[in-house]
Motif scaffolding. Sequence first.
Motif, mmCIF file in Angstrom:
data_model
loop_
_atom_site.group_PDB
_atom_site.id
_atom_site.type_symbol
_atom_site.label_atom_id
_atom_site.label_comp_id
_atom_site.label_asym_id
_atom_site.label_seq_id
_atom_site.Cartn_x
_atom_site.Cartn_y
_atom_site.Cartn_z
ATOM 1 N N ASP A 124 0.827 -1.212 0.000
ATOM 2 C CA ASP A 124 0.000 0.000 0.000
ATOM 3 C C ASP A 124 0.861 1.261 0.000
ATOM 4 N N ALA A 125 1.942 1.226 0.769
ATOM 5 C CA ALA A 125 2.805 2.414 0.863
ATOM 6 C C ALA A 125 3.410 2.759 -0.503
ATOM 7 N N GLU A 126 3.707 1.748 -1.291
ATOM 8 C CA GLU A 126 4.297 2.015 -2.613
ATOM 9 C C GLU A 126 3.250 2.540 -3.589
ATOM 10 N N SER A 128 0.694 4.220 -2.694
ATOM 11 C CA SER A 128 0.465 5.585 -2.216
ATOM 12 C C SER A 128 1.554 6.531 -2.747
ATOM 13 N N THR A 148 -2.622 8.712 0.797
ATOM 14 C CA THR A 148 -2.368 7.766 1.889
ATOM 15 C C THR A 148 -3.659 7.111 2.369
ATOM 16 N N PHE A 152 -4.482 3.103 1.721
ATOM 17 C CA PHE A 152 -4.537 2.212 2.884
ATOM 18 C C PHE A 152 -5.961 1.799 3.252
ATOM 19 N N PRO A 163 6.014 8.245 9.107
ATOM 20 C CA PRO A 163 5.337 7.008 8.710
ATOM 21 C C PRO A 163 3.843 7.099 9.023
#
Length: 319
Positions: A124-126, A128, A148, A152, A163
């Motif tokens: 998910d972070a990538e 985002s 974000t 997520f 973070p």
Amino acid sequence: MTKASAPGKIILFGEHAVVYARPAIAVPVFQVRAEAVVERAEIDGVEIDAADLARRYDAREAPADDPLAAIIRSTCARLGVEPRGVRVRVHSTIPMASGLGSGAAVSVAVARALTRFFVQPLADAEISALAYQVEKLHHGTPSGIDNTVIAFEQPVYFVRGQPVESFRVARPFTLAIADTGVAAPTKIAVGDVRRAWEVERARCEALFDEIGAIARTARAAIERGEVDALGPLMDANQEWLRALGVSSPEIEILVDAARRAGARGAKLSGAGRGGNVIALIDDSVRVRVEGALMNAGARRVIVTRVEHAARFDESSGTR
Ligand code: MEV
């Protein structure tokens, strides 16, 4: 053929101040979604089919700031694939320029559909981070909160450059989201706040501090299930946003109508100037508040429940 979708979002507390490194809280809105389909096609390059814009075009010929071509380009570069003979179809029920994160949701849906098509899942972070690059095309200084919360799909407590944190919604609560019908691009309101900050830095910094403090208090209240505390916090946040110059007559009319009809608190959500207003409501006043908002000129009202996200308990974050 592969598909992916992404929800809309609302900012509960902290918009604008979040651009200046204060905390903000946002939650996904699952009643509206952007959807992307990736399929093989008998063509040389990549065809973009943007149904809502009634446009079909070749991604290779699109200008550098075309958001759809940009997310396709950057996702394929990240995956190390050459996109050829592919059609990307996009459709969204998220109103544009209304503070519901339509741009970020389209980017997330397209990026995720491409990762599925090329069978290379990304965390998910990538996803985002890829969407964030496109957000920069929409307005120069995005905080990153929209991409974000949408990538997520859970409530987030967001501080720029730190973070991402989710948090527990101890007691669900209900919000009415009312559309002023005034399309207000984020870029303009964010640019105006930037100019105000350049001229009156101390005053704006003080307003950002007040808004950030509200977001911190609201997170604690949500985690403790103190829903009663949220209404006054929304009202206070709206005061500071008005002082910052991002409210509008249309927003004020809807905020006022919601409060008079029994909402516990109300404020603009997103960049302001138009877009959406959110109001905290009990089930007993739901129909009355919805009616009052429509009578006061809302284009439409979505009712959404903010609750604990099952994904909050998951650890991997790769889809
Ligand atoms: C837009 O949804 C929220 C703003 O705070 C801008 C941003 O965070 O990038 C106004």
